[in-house]
Motif scaffolding. Structure first.
Motif, mmCIF file in Angstrom:
data_model
loop_
_atom_site.group_PDB
_atom_site.id
_atom_site.type_symbol
_atom_site.label_atom_id
_atom_site.label_comp_id
_atom_site.label_asym_id
_atom_site.label_seq_id
_atom_site.Cartn_x
_atom_site.Cartn_y
_atom_site.Cartn_z
ATOM 1 N N ASP A 1 0.829 -1.206 0.000
ATOM 2 C CA ASP A 1 0.000 0.000 0.000
ATOM 3 C C ASP A 1 0.868 1.261 0.000
ATOM 4 N N THR A 2 0.222 2.396 -0.257
ATOM 5 C CA THR A 2 0.975 3.651 -0.381
ATOM 6 C C THR A 2 1.553 4.093 0.963
ATOM 7 N N ARG B 1 4.069 -7.914 -6.471
ATOM 8 C CA ARG B 1 2.870 -8.753 -6.591
ATOM 9 C C ARG B 1 1.599 -7.917 -6.770
ATOM 10 N N GLN B 2 0.461 -8.588 -6.706
ATOM 11 C CA GLN B 2 -0.830 -7.991 -7.060
ATOM 12 C C GLN B 2 -1.248 -6.787 -6.220
ATOM 13 N N ASN B 3 -2.061 -5.930 -6.826
ATOM 14 C CA ASN B 3 -2.674 -4.776 -6.142
ATOM 15 C C ASN B 3 -1.632 -3.812 -5.584
ATOM 16 N N PHE B 4 -0.554 -3.636 -6.323
ATOM 17 C CA PHE B 4 0.493 -2.723 -5.865
ATOM 18 C C PHE B 4 -0.036 -1.285 -5.871
ATOM 19 N N GLY B 5 0.305 -0.530 -4.818
ATOM 20 C CA GLY B 5 -0.064 0.895 -4.772
ATOM 21 C C GLY B 5 -1.465 1.152 -4.260
ATOM 22 N N CYS B 6 -2.049 0.162 -3.566
ATOM 23 C CA CYS B 6 -3.401 0.369 -3.046
ATOM 24 C C CYS B 6 -3.363 1.396 -1.907
ATOM 25 N N GLY B 7 -4.531 1.955 -1.614
ATOM 26 C CA GLY B 7 -4.616 2.915 -0.520
ATOM 27 C C GLY B 7 -4.804 4.325 -1.014
ATOM 28 N N SER B 8 -4.011 5.215 -0.482
ATOM 29 C CA SER B 8 -4.279 6.638 -0.671
ATOM 30 C C SER B 8 -3.929 7.112 -2.071
ATOM 31 N N SER B 9 -4.328 8.359 -2.375
ATOM 32 C CA SER B 9 -4.127 8.932 -3.708
ATOM 33 C C SER B 9 -2.777 9.619 -3.837
#
Lengths: 200, 467
Positions: free
Chosen positions: A20-21, A76-84
């Protein structure tokens, strides 16, 4: 902004899903008012054992000598999830990465990366597995990225990736997205003139 | 052709398109101190102006103190960022609600309060929880700083259209089960990235029965399932909430708006790329156990085992999460003790949230060794709560009553936890280090958080009777 088309380099394997970010660049580094200087804080909580960034965590992939000069992040998957926070691609680019390869990305991170000519490459799980195996077997494995061809080449294998043609063109040419939109000013003005009063 | 609510709002905002490459108009641009300074300086470098300052609204929320109204209370770096926002707003003629203003607060709390968010609008902000405003049937989503600059300069954004997902929740919620539990249950079901590249429409009788504030809680956490935005069709609740608000239309404009809003619902037979349904009766109070909001179970369930995960990636995530959270697979949630409680954030800091928490807080006193803070979402919420005597209930029960701001949701101020601290939090993210390096976050509803404060561990609010 300078465009990106071809890039060759080695990769560092970050074998964690849903990065996540907050991990990429923690909140205490978001108080700056500039776009630069975030690279040293990249992955702060994982990369350093102390708060003052004096003691690198020897177990963290980026700190391993064999991956020191990597310019591609493999994850791996869903890299960079979370804030903008756009500070995420700013910090990855400032550290020295040119691209990140993963099976999937969070939407806002992906858009922010494209807007900074930082290349997010989406491959299948199996292809990402193959790259992890290659990079873990030999950290000096060369990976060649070609945005025009939409290809990733490694160990004699070539993998194709999809990218929106608009994003691709903008990244290769390093286009000023705002400048291009402002060429449509008459359309924006026409839209505004037709808006109902309650929303205008 | 039958259109979804998303199709209708999208189509109404198309300024121009070239194939799938769409330019959409933005009706509301909400801004705060953290994600705008680089956008303002980018404008300046190119000698560009803010096209529509009248559609742009600013507040200070992320990096401010909740103990002091002094702008430099959290140090010179935070203060510089706050002053930069104030200067940029002044230079560009943008209305700002700074620290100390009676209507200041978390951007996603004050914008609806002011009546800035109307059905059918497009709303953006350099903040992923912009999804909150979908509660009004507005297409609202978070953007990065380059896009903030793009909206400043053009009042538009280039976008491809997302896929659509329908999430239907029918039935009646049980006592003690809240909107927070609905959205956590949805994320638990579809997964932390389950709605990536989608816009969700929430519908069904359980959603229709929610108040506007509860709908905001649902839409707020849409991003935690990876979705771009979440929408709820406007209805009489929406209209009643908006009527008479400071920035809401009046007179003939109001009538025209209401007539349009009544058309803002998905047509019979509208296409959705994905459909999901839940029964309200099946939803229990939720508690996250892991390090993303999809790692959640009902309060009467056990911490899951890695072996129960559907695939290797989830299994590894589970192992990592249990290690970080210092939990054991199979452990009872009610055996997990907490030493911190945070009631606040753009998810759960509105008056109804504080009423629900106060109702439980009034049943006892914060347990020994627990620090519990209540951070109202805005100056208006704070005033209302104080008028109702909620502050007194909290303070008498041993909670700290603070000034409005984002606070411990992300800890950009001094409201941060220490390594090893464990917090029952009404916020939206339980990521590693989110509330402080090495700290452990469990997401819960306001009533569940208040109950955890009093008991020093997680308890099922349904067993407290009154709650």
């Amino acid at each position: 902004m300078a465009g990106i088309n071809l890039h060759s380099g080695t990769a560092v394997p970050l074998d964690i899903a849903n990065v996540d970010t907050d991990q990429i660049i923690p909140k205490q580094f978001l108080t700056a008012v500039t776009r630069k200087g975030y690279g040293k804080h990249l992955f702060h909580d994982w990369r350093y054992l102390d708060l003052h960034e004096q003691e690198p965590n020897p177990d963290f992939a980026l700190n391993k000598p064999e991956y020191k000069n990597a310019s591609i992040l493999l994850t791996r998957q869903n890299f960079g999830c979370g804030s903008s926070r756009e500070h995420a691609p700013w910090s990855l680019a400032d550290y020295g990465f040119s691209a990140v390869i993963a099976p999937s990305f969070a939407d806002i991170f992906y858009a922010n990366s494209v807007n900074n000519q930082f290349l997010p490459i989406c491959l299948t799980n199996a292809e990402v597995d193959a790259l992890f195996a290659a990079v873990k077997a030999d950290p000096q494995t060369q990976i060649d990225l070609n945005l025009t061809e939409q290809s990733v080449s490694c160990d004699g294998q070539t993998y194709h990736f999809d990218i929106d043609p608009v994003h691709k063109n903008a990244m290769i040419k390093g286009l000023d997205a705002i400048g291009l939109t402002l060429e449509l000013d008459s359309h924006i003005g026409a839209y505004e003139s037709k808006m109902p009063a309650w929303i205008a | 052709m039958a259109k979804s609510l998303f199709d209708k709002v999208w189509d109404a905002h198309l300024v121009h398109h070239d194939g799938d490459d769409c330019l959409i108009y933005i009706d509301r641009h909400l801004i705060h101190e953290v994600t705008t300074p680089q956008a303002f300086s980018g404008l300046k470098e190119k000698n560009r102006k803010v096209r529509r300052p009248d559609k742009t609204f600013a507040t200070m929320d992320h990096s401010i103190s909740t103990r002091s109204l002094a702008i430099d209370a959290c140090g010179p770096t935070n203060a510089l960022q706050l002053r930069t926002l104030a200067e940029n707003c002044q230079e560009n003629g943008i209305e700002i609600y700074p620290v100390g203003h009676q209507k200041q607060g978390i951007i996603h709390v004050i914008a609806p309060e002011l009546g800035l968010i109307l059905p059918g609008m497009t709303v953006v902000c350099g903040d992923s929880h912009t999804a909150t405003h979908g509660a009004f049937g507005a297409l609202a989503f978070g953007i990065g700083t380059s896009q903030v600059e793009h909206v400043f300069a053009s009042q538009t954004l280039k976008q491809g259209k997302s896929k659509s997902m329908k999430v239907q929740v029918d039935g009646k919620l049980g006592l003690g089960v809240t909107a927070k539990d609905i959205i956590l249950a949805i994320i638990g079901k579809i997964g932390h990235a389950g709605a990536t590249a989608h816009v969700i429409e929430y519908c069904g009788s359980a959603i229709e029965a929610l108040t506007m504030e509860e709908r905001m809680t649902i839409c707020n956490m849409t991003i935690e399932a990876g979705a771009k935005a979440g929408l709820i069709a406007p209805d009489q609740n929406t209209i009643d909430y908006l009527q008479g608000r400071e920035k809401a239309p009046t007179g003939a404009d109001w009538d025209a708006a209401v007539a349009y809003w009544q058309t803002l619902k998905s047509d019979e037979g509208a296409h959705f790329d994905t459909e999901v349904s839940l029964k309200a009766e099946d939803i229990k109070p939720q508690v996250t156990w892991g390090t993303n909001p999809g790692q959640v179970v009902a309060v009467d369930e056990l911490v899951p085992t890695p072996e129960s995960m559907p695939n290797d990636v989830e299994k590894t995530s589970c192992i990592n999460a249990l290690k970080y959270m210092d939990l054991k697979a199979g452990q009872k949630l009610s055996d997990i003790s907490v030493n911190n409680v945070f009631i606040g954030s753009c998810t759960n800091s509105r008056i109804e949230d504080l009423r629900a928490a106060a109702k439980v807080a009034g049943l006892g006193h914060v347990a020994a060794g627990v620090t519990a803070i209540v951070v109202p979402g805005s100056g208006q919420v704070k005033l209302q709560a104080e008028a109702e005597g909620l502050d007194k209930i909290f303070i008498d029960a041993g909670f700290e009553w603070r000034l409005p701001g984002c606070s411990m949701c992300l800890g950009m101020n001094d409201d941060i936890l220490q390594p090893g601290d464990r917090c029952a939090s009404t916020s939206n993210r339980n990521f590693e280090g989110r509330q402080g390096r090495g700290a452990r976050t469990h997401l819960v509803s306001p009533a569940m958080a208040a109950a955890a404060a009093i008991h020093g561990r997680f308890v099922d609010v349904r067993q407290l009777g009154e709650a």
